[in-house]
Each structure stands twice: as C-alpha cells, then as structure tokens.
Design a protein around this motif. Structure first.
Motif, short mmCIF file in Angstrom:
data_model
loop_
_atom_site.label_atom_id
_atom_site.label_comp_id
_atom_site.label_asym_id
_atom_site.label_seq_id
_atom_site.Cartn_x
_atom_site.Cartn_y
_atom_site.Cartn_z
N ASP A 13 14.46 -58.85 32.25
CA ASP A 13 14.01 -58.58 30.88
C ASP A 13 14.63 -57.30 30.31
O ASP A 13 14.39 -56.95 29.17
CB ASP A 13 12.49 -58.47 30.84
N ARG A 14 15.45 -56.60 31.11
CA ARG A 14 16.06 -55.35 30.67
C ARG A 14 17.37 -55.59 29.93
O ARG A 14 18.02 -56.60 30.10
CB ARG A 14 16.36 -54.45 31.86
N ARG A 15 17.72 -54.59 29.16
CA ARG A 15 19.02 -54.56 28.49
C ARG A 15 19.90 -53.55 29.20
O ARG A 15 19.50 -52.41 29.43
CB ARG A 15 18.87 -54.18 27.02
N SER A 16 21.10 -53.95 29.58
CA SER A 16 22.02 -53.03 30.24
C SER A 16 22.32 -51.84 29.33
O SER A 16 22.58 -52.01 28.13
CB SER A 16 23.33 -53.73 30.61
N ALA A 17 22.32 -50.66 29.90
CA ALA A 17 22.62 -49.45 29.14
C ALA A 17 24.10 -49.10 29.19
O ALA A 17 24.50 -48.03 28.72
CB ALA A 17 21.80 -48.28 29.67
N ALA A 18 24.92 -49.99 29.74
CA ALA A 18 26.36 -49.77 29.83
C ALA A 18 27.08 -51.10 29.66
O ALA A 18 26.51 -52.16 29.96
CB ALA A 18 26.73 -49.13 31.17
N PRO A 19 28.32 -51.08 29.21
CA PRO A 19 29.10 -52.32 29.14
C PRO A 19 29.21 -52.98 30.52
O PRO A 19 29.23 -52.29 31.54
CB PRO A 19 30.47 -51.85 28.64
N LEU A 20 29.29 -54.31 30.51
CA LEU A 20 29.27 -55.06 31.76
C LEU A 20 30.53 -55.89 31.95
O LEU A 20 31.08 -56.44 30.99
CB LEU A 20 28.07 -56.02 31.78
#
Length: 473
Positions: A387-394
């Motif tokens: 349910d989290r949003r990545s805080a960095a590009p993936l």
C-alpha cells in the motif's frame, strides 16, 4: 579464521540431524496429504500433529530473559533465546549496545577498519573498508542496531560534488550471523563462502567507477531473513550514518540501492519505508532497483509449501520468529528441535537441501493449516508494504520464466507504482530465477550508474495504467 575441524564437525552434525529428522518425519507422516487434515482455519492440531508431539518430546531449553525488544512469557523467552544464531565471537556483531533508547536511528555506535580482510573478497582496488555499527529500529518499532561495511576506492572522486554511494543489498538468505557480508569482510576469505558476494560483481563494478559502496547486513541483529521492515530500517539508517561521517565526505552524496531476490526485499523495503521512516532522505535516494522480488508473502508461502522449495519456507518462518516471537508459540516439539539445532547458524546454502523431501510446513506446527491461521494472517499483514508509494524512482526486473516467484507480482508492482506517480521502468528478463540474476544485471547496473551520475530517472509508465508494461511502447 574458523577452524576447519570445527567446521567439518558442525557440518557432520547438521547432516546427521537432518537425516534423523526427515526420516522420522517420513515414518510419522506417511503421505504428505495426511498433514492437511481438518478444516482450513482450524486451530486444533491435526491427528498427525498430535502424534508428532506424542512421539517427540520437547527439547530441554534453559530459562532465559526476554529480548530487549519484547516482553515475553518465560516459556517463549526461553525458546526465543534458544533459536538465536550463536555468537560469532566478534563483539561488534554479538554485543547488544546499552542505552540504545538514548540514541537516534542512524547514530554511529562503533567503527572498525577492515580494509585488509575486505580486500580479499572484492576483485577491485580498495582504498578503505570500514565496518560500521549504528542505531536502528526493530520490526515492531523498538530500538535496535544494524551493521554494514562502507568501502571506498583508492582514488579521489574526479567529478564535482561529493562521491556517490551505491548500496549493494546482497541476498544474504541465512540464519547465522557468520553468514553476513560484513562478517566475511571483517574476517577474511575463508570465514564464509557465498557466490552472491562476488557475482554479480556489483561492488567491484561500483568501485571501478569511483563510487563508494555500502554493503548492509540487512537481516538485522537477529538475522530475520525476509522481514522487510527490518531490512528497510537497516539500510536507511546505514545511509544516515554514512552521511554523518566525519569531515562530511558523503554529506551531499547521491545514494542508490540495488538488490535481487533476498536483496530485492531489502531494496524494495528501503524505497517503500523512506517517507515514513527517514523523510529527510527524500531526494538523497535517487533510485532503487529490485529484481526477482517477492511481492506477496501469502502467495509465496503457499507456493513453496510441500515441495522442494519448502526448505526456504521453513527457514523464513524460523527467521521471522526472531522478530515476531509470537510465532514460536505455534511450533510443535519437532519444530523446536529443528529450530534449536545447528540449523539456526546455517548460511543460505542449507535452504534448498532442507526442502529435498518436500515436507509441508504442517509437520512443524501445533495447529492445523498454519498458513491459513490467524497468526499467519497477522504476519502477512505486518510484512505487506504494497500500500506504500516508493519514495524513489524504480527499476523493476523479473525473469520471464521464474518457476517460484510469480512474474505477475512484479508487473503488478510496476502498475501500482506507476498509478501512484513514481517514475518507473519494467524489464522482463530471459530465464528462470537464478538465470534472471545474470541476464538482468547489465540493465539494472546501467540504470543505477545513470542515477548516481545525476541523470534524471526515465519514466516508462504507460499513459493508460492498465496497459501491459511488457508490450512494445
């Protein structure tokens, strides 16, 4: 250096123990289907589980104090202590720091120069290698600690600004503290053998590019393999401690994290936990790669159960119980013998052979259908970061023919993060899980290189979130 005779003795003991246990299990279990008696969700033990406890007595376990991160009943505290990895003999790994609650996550607690021994394991010139011990946080939010090794090349950084740092999240996949990359680098070439320490050659490649490399022991002080909260906390606190090093050498450095399989759990968790755990690192972490990632522990647990991947499942359950000790209350007598045996000090090479007979997890539990139980659901929920949003590009990559970790999970992660506005790239790699490590390496490392050089992260998210990311753009 570990005495060869002692190592051979331990290996023979481990083999004897495993043969005894598995033969006993076969005699008791007959066909594996017998372990599935009863209705799903039932809490009472099955007939097979009752017979196991009738035939096998509980192991003798001496009384022990509760862990510093929990308050357990005397029985669980004793069992929790008994399933821990034995001390390594090196205080920097073994000693629980005093008054941890008086320090902040990322505070440096201890440091040691390990250049001479670390250089034996890295096929590239090494300028300095430092073993770091720092304050971190357990899976349940209690003060804990982490260890990591910071390696720098022998040359000055030739570009403007501070030297970038690549975080190499190796797939540790082990129960013993001697199996961590930092222990190996502190104690030399023969202290541990794991091909994933040198292949793919991530650390050597980064040093050759002039980057520093942070190699975290992301399973934490209890060696809790597969626990994503611990892994993310240790890496984020490792970044914190490196940025606060004397002379400010890395104060304004760019950081990127790469990991595959067990290491992917750590790199993924770092990206997902950054906003809530280390928000000051927003913009410092410029990119994360994750390959061969388990995205749904519930699916994987059922998929690994009762086949030749069952050894990995049993190891992960034991590892998880170190950070979530309530699991221990559901181990039967057989499982307690196994959990307190030399297996608790084993490295990753034991995971596969343990599953050779394909025994189901039911034979280790005192409740029917343990993977469908309330305790299993609770652990699945605690370790679910979807349910989290990545805080960095993936950069997400996965082997197209991975037999065990579903390809669809990686593709779904990509779609979810794209829908949440995260600049992302998805790559389908040829081969199965192990081959995917090799085939995916060139693309992943090139992407990390570009992020560390300061290039903006590409965004290949489809204009329509439901589009297939594997189709030509």
């Amino acid at each position: 250096m570990i005495d060869r005779h002692a190592r051979a003795t331990r290996a023979r003991s481990l083999r004897t123990l495993m043969i005894t246990i598995t033969v006993g299990c076969l005699l008791l279990a007959g066909q594996h289907r017998a372990a599935a008696e009863g209705e799903p969700g039932a809490s009472a033990p099955s007939e097979l589980q009752q017979r196991i406890d009738q035939v096998i007595p509980a192991p003798p376990i001496p009384p022990a104090l509760s862990p510093p991160t929990a308050d357990l009943s005397p029985e669980l505290a004793a069992l929790w202590r008994a399933v821990q990895s034995p001390p390594t003999g090196d205080p920097i790994f073994d000693t629980w720091p005093e008054r941890l609650d008086e320090s902040n996550p990322g505070d440096l607690l201890e440091q040691r120069d390990v250049t001479a021994t670390a250089a034996q394991l890295i096929p590239a010139p090494v300028g300095r290698a430092s073993l770091l011990k720092f304050r971190s946080t357990s899976a349940t939010g209690a003060p804990s600690y982490g260890t990591a090794t910071l390696v720098t090349p022998p040359t000055e950084w030739p570009e403007p600004g501070h030297r970038p740092v690549l975080v190499d999240a190796l797939p540790i996949n082990s129960l013993g503290m001697r199996c961590t990359p930092s222990y190996a680098m502190a104690h030399g070439l023969l202290s541990r053998s794991n091909v994933t320490d040198v292949f793919p050659p991530t650390t050597a490649w980064a040093l050759s590019r002039g980057y520093a490399v942070l190699i975290p022991d992301h399973e934490g002080p209890w060696m809790s393999y597969g626990e994503p909260n611990v892994a993310g906390h240790v890496i984020l606190d490792g970044i914190r401690v490196v940025r606060s090093m004397p002379a400010g050498e890395f104060r304004d450095s760019r950081f990127a994290v790469g990991g595959y399989s067990g290491g992917a759990i750590a790199s993924y968790s770092t990206a997902m936990l950054l906003d809530e755990y280390a928000p000051e690192l927003a913009g410092v972490l410029v990119g994360v790669t994750t390959g061969g990632l388990v995205t749904d522990n519930r699916v994987i647990a059922h998929r690994f159960n009762g086949n030749f991947a069952s050894g990995v499942l049993m190891v992960v359950v034991l590892a998880m119980s170190r950070e979530h000790p309530e699991i221990l209350g559901y181990l039967n007598n057989l499982a307690q013998w196994v959990a307190t045996s030399p297996i608790k000090n084993a490295c990753g090479e034991v995971d596969g052979p343990m599953g050779v007979l394909g025994l189901p997890i039911d034979i280790a539990a005192n409740i029917a259908h343990p993977l469908d139980s309330d305790i299993a659901e609770e652990i699945f929920a605690r370790t679910d970061l979807s349910d989290r949003r990545s805080a960095a590009p993936l950069y997400i990559y996965h082997a197209a023919h991975d037999l065990w970790i579903p390809f669809e999970g990686a593709r779904q992660l990509y779609r979810q993060q794209c829908a949440r506005g995260v600049p992302s790239v998805f790559r389908s790699e040829p081969g199965e899980h192990v081959i995917g490590l090799a085939t995916g390496f060139p693309g992943a490392i090139a992407w990390l290189d570009a992020r560390l050089r300061g290039e903006p992260a590409p965004d290949e998210c489809p204009a329509f979130p439901d589009a297939d990311p594997t189709s030509p753009r």
